[in-house]
Design a protein around this motif. Sequence first.
Motif, PDB file in Angstrom:
ATOM      1  N   GLU A 191       0.828  -1.209   0.000  1.00 26.22           N
ATOM      2  CA  GLU A 191       0.000   0.000   0.000  1.00 26.22           C
ATOM      3  C   GLU A 191       0.866   1.263   0.000  1.00 26.22           C
ATOM      4  OE1 GLU A 191      -2.349   0.812   3.525  1.00 26.22           O
ATOM      5  OE2 GLU A 191      -4.015   1.446   2.253  1.00 26.22           O
ATOM      6  N   LEU A 192       1.948   1.232   0.799  1.00 25.48           N
ATOM      7  CA  LEU A 192       2.837   2.393   0.859  1.00 25.48           C
ATOM      8  C   LEU A 192       3.463   2.657  -0.509  1.00 25.48           C
ATOM      9  CD1 LEU A 192       3.719   4.429   2.964  1.00 25.48           C
ATOM     10  CD2 LEU A 192       5.615   2.930   3.594  1.00 25.48           C
ATOM     11  N   ALA A 193       3.852   1.584  -1.190  1.00 24.87           N
ATOM     12  CA  ALA A 193       4.441   1.750  -2.531  1.00 24.87           C
ATOM     13  C   ALA A 193       3.402   2.344  -3.492  1.00 24.87           C
ATOM     14  CB  ALA A 193       4.950   0.405  -3.052  1.00 24.87           C
ATOM     15  N   LEU A 194       2.153   1.906  -3.378  1.00 24.64           N
ATOM     16  CA  LEU A 194       1.097   2.461  -4.251  1.00 24.64           C
ATOM     17  C   LEU A 194       0.896   3.948  -3.956  1.00 24.64           C
ATOM     18  CD1 LEU A 194      -1.669  -0.328  -4.184  1.00 24.64           C
ATOM     19  CD2 LEU A 194      -0.391   0.461  -6.187  1.00 24.64           C
ATOM     20  N   LEU A 195       0.903   4.284  -2.660  1.00 24.18           N
ATOM     21  CA  LEU A 195       0.704   5.692  -2.287  1.00 24.18           C
ATOM     22  C   LEU A 195       1.834   6.558  -2.834  1.00 24.18           C
ATOM     23  CD1 LEU A 195      -0.543   5.180   1.377  1.00 24.18           C
ATOM     24  CD2 LEU A 195      -1.852   6.288  -0.454  1.00 24.18           C
ATOM     25  N   LYS A 196       3.071   6.040  -2.703  1.00 27.01           N
ATOM     26  CA  LYS A 196       4.223   6.826  -3.172  1.00 27.01           C
ATOM     27  C   LYS A 196       4.176   6.981  -4.697  1.00 27.01           C
ATOM     28  CE  LYS A 196       7.364   5.947   0.646  1.00 27.01           C
ATOM     29  NZ  LYS A 196       8.407   5.092   1.184  1.00 27.01           N
ATOM     30  N   ALA A 197       3.816   5.883  -5.382  1.00 28.30           N
ATOM     31  CA  ALA A 197       3.836   5.909  -6.855  1.00 28.30           C
ATOM     32  C   ALA A 197       2.716   6.779  -7.420  1.00 28.30           C
ATOM     33  CB  ALA A 197       3.719   4.488  -7.393  1.00 28.30           C
ATOM     34  N   GLU A 233      -9.490  19.192   3.791  1.00 29.11           N
ATOM     35  CA  GLU A 233      -9.299  18.814   5.190  1.00 29.11           C
ATOM     36  C   GLU A 233      -9.294  17.283   5.200  1.00 29.11           C
ATOM     37  OE1 GLU A 233     -11.463  21.255   8.229  1.00 29.11           O
ATOM     38  OE2 GLU A 233     -12.467  19.338   8.490  1.00 29.11           O
ATOM     39  N   ILE A 234      -8.199  16.704   5.704  1.00 33.85           N
ATOM     40  CA  ILE A 234      -8.046  15.245   5.620  1.00 33.85           C
ATOM     41  C   ILE A 234      -8.363  14.609   6.967  1.00 33.85           C
ATOM     42  CG2 ILE A 234      -6.478  13.348   4.993  1.00 33.85           C
ATOM     43  CD1 ILE A 234      -6.858  15.337   2.706  1.00 33.85           C
ATOM     44  N   VAL A 235      -9.310  13.686   6.974  1.00 28.75           N
ATOM     45  CA  VAL A 235      -9.660  12.934   8.191  1.00 28.75           C
ATOM     46  C   VAL A 235      -9.130  11.522   8.003  1.00 28.75           C
ATOM     47  CG1 VAL A 235     -11.541  12.081   9.641  1.00 28.75           C
ATOM     48  CG2 VAL A 235     -11.812  14.250   8.409  1.00 28.75           C
ATOM     49  N   GLU A 236      -8.178  11.113   8.861  1.00 28.18           N
ATOM     50  CA  GLU A 236      -7.651   9.750   8.719  1.00 28.18           C
ATOM     51  C   GLU A 236      -8.270   8.845   9.787  1.00 28.18           C
ATOM     52  OE1 GLU A 236      -3.395   9.205   8.441  1.00 28.18           O
ATOM     53  OE2 GLU A 236      -3.637   7.020   8.407  1.00 28.18           O
ATOM     54  N   PHE A 237      -8.878   7.772   9.348  1.00 27.37           N
ATOM     55  CA  PHE A 237      -9.506   6.815  10.264  1.00 27.37           C
ATOM     56  C   PHE A 237      -8.479   5.771  10.674  1.00 27.37           C
ATOM     57  CE2 PHE A 237     -12.806   8.364   7.371  1.00 27.37           C
ATOM     58  CZ  PHE A 237     -13.703   8.889   8.281  1.00 27.37           C
ATOM     59  N   GLY A 238      -8.178   5.671  11.994  1.00 26.49           N
ATOM     60  CA  GLY A 238      -7.217   4.665  12.462  1.00 26.49           C
ATOM     61  C   GLY A 238      -5.825   5.020  11.997  1.00 26.49           C
ATOM     62  N   ALA A 239      -5.286   6.125  12.521  1.00 22.03           N
ATOM     63  CA  ALA A 239      -4.057   6.685  11.948  1.00 22.03           C
ATOM     64  C   ALA A 239      -2.836   5.780  12.085  1.00 22.03           C
ATOM     65  CB  ALA A 239      -3.759   8.026  12.594  1.00 22.03           C
ATOM     66  N   GLY A 240      -2.823   4.850  13.025  1.00 23.44           N
ATOM     67  CA  GLY A 240      -1.707   3.913  13.151  1.00 23.44           C
ATOM     68  C   GLY A 240      -0.385   4.632  13.292  1.00 23.44           C
ATOM     69  N   ALA A 241       0.610   4.192  12.538  1.00 26.28           N
ATOM     70  CA  ALA A 241       1.956   4.733  12.683  1.00 26.28           C
ATOM     71  C   ALA A 241       2.122   6.094  11.995  1.00 26.28           C
ATOM     72  CB  ALA A 241       2.969   3.732  12.140  1.00 26.28           C
ATOM     73  N   GLY A 242       1.099   6.560  11.302  1.00 23.31           N
ATOM     74  CA  GLY A 242       1.174   7.866  10.651  1.00 23.31           C
ATOM     75  C   GLY A 242       2.101   7.879   9.442  1.00 23.31           C
ATOM     76  N   GLU A 243       2.475   6.705   8.990  1.00 28.25           N
ATOM     77  CA  GLU A 243       3.447   6.573   7.911  1.00 28.25           C
ATOM     78  C   GLU A 243       2.830   6.860   6.532  1.00 28.25           C
ATOM     79  OE1 GLU A 243       6.973   6.562   6.993  1.00 28.25           O
ATOM     80  OE2 GLU A 243       6.538   6.173   9.120  1.00 28.25           O
ATOM     81  N   LYS A 244       1.578   6.404   6.365  1.00 32.10           N
ATOM     82  CA  LYS A 244       0.990   6.413   5.013  1.00 32.10           C
ATOM     83  C   LYS A 244       0.482   7.778   4.593  1.00 32.10           C
ATOM     84  CE  LYS A 244      -0.028   1.602   5.508  1.00 32.10           C
ATOM     85  NZ  LYS A 244      -1.026   0.686   6.073  1.00 32.10           N
ATOM     86  N   ILE A 245       0.275   8.660   5.550  1.00 33.36           N
ATOM     87  CA  ILE A 245      -0.235   9.983   5.187  1.00 33.36           C
ATOM     88  C   ILE A 245       0.879  10.840   4.559  1.00 33.36           C
ATOM     89  CG2 ILE A 245       0.173  11.049   7.469  1.00 33.36           C
ATOM     90  CD1 ILE A 245      -2.866  11.670   5.178  1.00 33.36           C
ATOM     91  N   ARG A 246       2.136  10.508   4.853  1.00 28.13           N
ATOM     92  CA  ARG A 246       3.244  11.375   4.413  1.00 28.13           C
ATOM     93  C   ARG A 246       3.283  11.590   2.895  1.00 28.13           C
ATOM     94  NH1 ARG A 246       5.476   9.266   9.128  1.00 28.13           N
ATOM     95  NH2 ARG A 246       6.433  10.821  10.497  1.00 28.13           N
ATOM     96  N   PRO A 247       3.217  10.515   2.084  1.00 26.71           N
ATOM     97  CA  PRO A 247       3.262  10.759   0.629  1.00 26.71           C
ATOM     98  C   PRO A 247       2.138  11.685   0.173  1.00 26.71           C
ATOM     99  CG  PRO A 247       3.358   8.394   1.107  1.00 26.71           C
ATOM    100  CD  PRO A 247       3.132   9.096   2.410  1.00 26.71           C
ATOM    101  N   LEU A 248       0.984  11.616   0.846  1.00 31.38           N
ATOM    102  CA  LEU A 248      -0.126  12.492   0.457  1.00 31.38           C
ATOM    103  C   LEU A 248       0.140  13.919   0.918  1.00 31.38           C
ATOM    104  CD1 LEU A 248      -3.254  10.272   1.247  1.00 31.38           C
ATOM    105  CD2 LEU A 248      -2.077  10.568  -0.933  1.00 31.38           C
ATOM    106  N   LEU A 249       0.590  14.066   2.182  1.00 28.73           N
ATOM    107  CA  LEU A 249       0.871  15.421   2.692  1.00 28.73           C
ATOM    108  C   LEU A 249       1.938  16.100   1.843  1.00 28.73           C
ATOM    109  CD1 LEU A 249       0.816  14.936   6.589  1.00 28.73           C
ATOM    110  CD2 LEU A 249      -0.964  15.940   5.140  1.00 28.73           C
TER     111      LEU A 249
END
Length: 332
Positions: free
Chosen positions: A76-82, A96-112
């Motif tokens: 998923e992270l690779a898909l987000l980055k690509a 305004e971005i609402v993240e459900f179940g933010a977890g490690a906060g890793e996956k939002i970075r490519p979007l931010l």
Amino acid sequence: MTPRAQRSLARFRTLPAGEGDAPDIPADAANFADALLAGLRSDPKRISCKYFYDSEGSRLFEKVCGIPEYYPTRTELALLKAHAPEMTALIGAEAEIVEFGAGAGEKIRPLLDALERPRAYLPIDISGAYLRGIAARLTEEYPALDIRPIVADFTRTVVLPSASDARRVGFFPGSTIGNLAPQEAQQFLANAANMLKGGGLLIGVDLVKDPGVLHAAYNDPAGITAAFNKNLLVRANREAGANFELARFAHYAFYNPMQRRIEVYLVSNAAQRVTVCGRTVAFAEGEAIHTEWSYKYTVEDFRRLAASAGFVPRAVWCDAERLFSIHWLEAA
Ligand code: AVI
């Protein structure tokens, strides 16, 4: 999940800005102890997977995400980055971005990194201490971004700061939607579609695939997934006055191809009695506690589910091996 939990699933209400970032979920430990006892007195025995995520459970889940056999996170992270430029173009400027179940906060970075002037980021997570740590790290990395962590169980009522005039977009990565039964998933999506009207939802969904690959992902040889599952018993001993002996329960997970889901259990390896909240709970040899479903979808089935919940399914991104998918759902 219990019928009561189902009825209260994923309702969202809004509060004036600033009032939504509560310090912690009230009476969370009491909720856990009550739910645990009720679940262990039901037949078959069960406990909702949402209770995995105390601070230690969240830390263990981070380790699960790094297991070589556990493909969802890295895929998923690779898909987000690509595909971040296409995804953020669909999300649009000043969202305004609402993240459900933010977890490690890793996956939002490519979007931010790719978003145009995001108005705010509202990560929602059940684990307060964990969420605050992540929010602090992101604040350092994105000082200009308005970050408002919300400690909440997003499968229940979530108090959000009142809707601004910004386009509100949900981000729900990790295929956590798979941990809800299809009916619960539909209800969650219907509520999200309502909350995100005029915006949309970017959601990660694990795909149906070779059962051997799925089995390996939930049965790592290092025993990290087993420790993650058994952490429920550790939590029960700490928060519910229980006296589970960890060595007397085994982690058991398998893929059920008829239901298209991973089923996760803790199995008692002997007849035994355990004390929970001052009550005795008896286990027969081989008796199981159900702890998690992890549903897998085909792309088409998930699009159908999203449409039945009121979204308009638009773009889908999949990796070359078709292990994982990310869907852009418009909330018209
Ligand atoms: C959080 N959730 C999507 C994970 C999953 O794959 O269902 C939880 C998990 N359970 C065991 N391994 C990972």
